[in-house]
Design an enzyme around this catalytic site. Sequence first.
Site, PDB file in Angstrom:
ATOM      1  N   LYS B  67       0.868  -1.173   0.000  1.00  0.00           N
ATOM      2  CA  LYS B  67       0.000   0.000   0.000  1.00  0.00           C
ATOM      3  C   LYS B  67       0.903   1.220   0.000  1.00  0.00           C
ATOM      4  O   LYS B  67       1.831   1.304   0.810  1.00  0.00           O
ATOM      5  CB  LYS B  67      -0.911   0.018   1.224  1.00  0.00           C
ATOM      6  CG  LYS B  67      -1.804   1.268   1.266  1.00  0.00           C
ATOM      7  CD  LYS B  67      -2.958   1.135   2.241  1.00  0.00           C
ATOM      8  CE  LYS B  67      -2.547   1.403   3.664  1.00  0.00           C
ATOM      9  NZ  LYS B  67      -3.737   1.507   4.559  1.00  0.00           N
ATOM     10  N   MET B 219      -6.840   1.148  18.935  1.00  0.00           N
ATOM     11  CA  MET B 219      -6.690   1.203  17.483  1.00  0.00           C
ATOM     12  C   MET B 219      -6.081   2.512  16.985  1.00  0.00           C
ATOM     13  O   MET B 219      -5.820   2.657  15.797  1.00  0.00           O
ATOM     14  CB  MET B 219      -8.060   1.004  16.828  1.00  0.00           C
ATOM     15  CG  MET B 219      -8.767  -0.287  17.219  1.00  0.00           C
ATOM     16  SD  MET B 219      -7.777  -1.789  16.923  1.00  0.00           S
ATOM     17  CE  MET B 219      -7.639  -1.732  15.134  1.00  0.00           C
ATOM     18  N   THR B 221      -3.149   4.196  18.075  1.00  0.00           N
ATOM     19  CA  THR B 221      -1.717   4.480  18.224  1.00  0.00           C
ATOM     20  C   THR B 221      -0.907   3.747  17.167  1.00  0.00           C
ATOM     21  O   THR B 221      -0.841   2.521  17.174  1.00  0.00           O
ATOM     22  CB  THR B 221      -1.262   4.092  19.647  1.00  0.00           C
ATOM     23  OG1 THR B 221      -1.961   4.913  20.576  1.00  0.00           O
ATOM     24  CG2 THR B 221       0.233   4.314  19.815  1.00  0.00           C
TER      25      THR B 221
END
Lengths: 321, 321
Positions: B67, B219, B221
């Site tokens: 990605k 979710m 950090t």
Amino acid sequence: MIIVPERAIPDLLTRDASYKAVENVFAAMASGDAYNFPVIRESIGHQDALYGFKGGFDRVGGSLGLKAGGYWPHNLDTHGIINHQSTVFLFDPDTGMVRAMVGGNYSTALRTAAASSVSINHLARKDARVMGMVGAGHQAGFQLRAALEQRPFEKVIGWNYHPEMLANLEKVAAEAGLPFEAVDLDGLAEADVIITITSSFAPILLEHHVSPGTHIACMGTDTKGKQEASADLVARATLFTDEVAQSISIGECQHAIAAGLITEADVSQIGAVINGSHPGRHSADEITLFDGTGVGLQDLAVSAALVDLAVEKGVAIEVDL
Amino acid sequence: MIIVPERAIPDLLTRDASYKAVENVFAAMASGDAYNFPVIRESIGHQDALYGFKGGFDRVGGSLGLKAGGYWPHNLDTHGIINHQSTVFLFDPDTGMVRAMVGGNYSTALRTAAASSVSINHLARKDARVMGMVGAGHQAGFQLRAALEQRPFEKVIGWNYHPEMLANLEKVAAEAGLPFEAVDLDGLAEADVIITITSSFAPILLEHHVSPGTHIACMGTDTKGKQEASADLVARATLFTDEVAQSISIGECQHAIAAGLITEADVSQIGAVINGSHPGRHSADEITLFDGTGVGLQDLAVSAALVDLAVEKGVAIEVDL
């Protein structure tokens, strides 16, 4: 976005366009306007493949993105396609949106040839007349063809581990109307410019093979352990490279560094010569050596030029995302 | 090659498909069949943008690629497009040729939601009935929607630094036919499951806010310095993560590691629970904590599923390279 398919690229990309793109981006690197990201290179444990990413950003040229791909050693035997496979992805630096996808196989050959060609233009003596080659594989033909445009060469000489492959070089010399001569390594003393383009892991070109005043472009060493020129030859030369960090770690300079013969400060960016902030060659007797390690920014620069060419020639594929 | 354009993805990608792709690839990571490459993340000095690459290879799922993209903080104000922009490129692991390009914006939201959802399925108590949220931004809606499918929840409670944004959560709760209640941080003691999804750089969720038996999914950090849960809360919990190396360096566990309260050995891969090689939750009183840092393999897995879905539904764009 725009797609420039691999099949269209050999008809689009000229040596001249590659040269200009690479020269500009080397200059941008030296002036701090462009930088390469850390390279990702992974042995993925499948098909003996090496895969990875070379990215960078040129804020002046406006190129942001990466080349992704690698080396699949069984491609030719198993699938009838070339072993080096890569694709370049360009992003809009203002928004982060993908802008273009460009085949990276043919352009990698031309950008690599352009690098040694840029070094010859800026570092070889003006009166260079004999072009010497070490290596005669597929890529050697690209290097030689580009090199011959930089000076009024009168002869090509060459050496290769497998002498039967020298016919590749003879063919390219003939295209340029030049005689070709196979030589032993001692015979390279006649050369004014030498390009090395092999996959050697031991020095081939030694100090006594090279005459004073020669410009050498070492183009084959891009991995820890590879080596084309002896460390003492490297130490004797005035050193230039595309990127210093790569030169001293995975490029031709790694061995002279490891032997303590040179320090990082002895290696200059070729871009500084292009910019005029480094004088380049000082004398007709000096040996200059360009360590071409290959950077992602070369790929981005050539690919950005390809996007413009493809649009201009009507062969770009436009996809509505 | 196949292109799945961003505009087609919200209609293609289901939470169920995202869940399955993420669960499978977490399992493959834990069994050694899939691994992530080092992450490249660059502050490029233009538009305050963060840009980079997250790559990986799943030899069982056959996904190879990356990605690419990042965070352009001025996109919404300047161009009216979202600030997170990314694109996924899949390669054929047998040849190195590019196989697909898939929009990465919507799928990143769903794969991130799938990660906490997978953790709830495997680690929350079966009798969990109260769902707690810390954070109420755009991504919080995705996390909550996916979470609510994992247990027969009866109520959603939530806290946010800007309470006026809690309406986002109330709306998602209402979609699922559930009541919503705004609480202060002490009120989170009622929750059986808590998801934290903020961009905080200081702990929000402290030990006394959390009751025994709770499952927490942190979710938010994903960078050095960020923090949602206090180090002593982390140290008290049984710890799971997507990737241990990221958890202890850029994830929620970084602070408890730095404080010497836990060691790397205290953090287990969630994939080991999925595979059955780790028992997961031991008791109804245990606090379990999943540190979701986000890995490239999640993006590749969801994108590979998207390619299949797009071909099946006839919305894939095929390009002849």
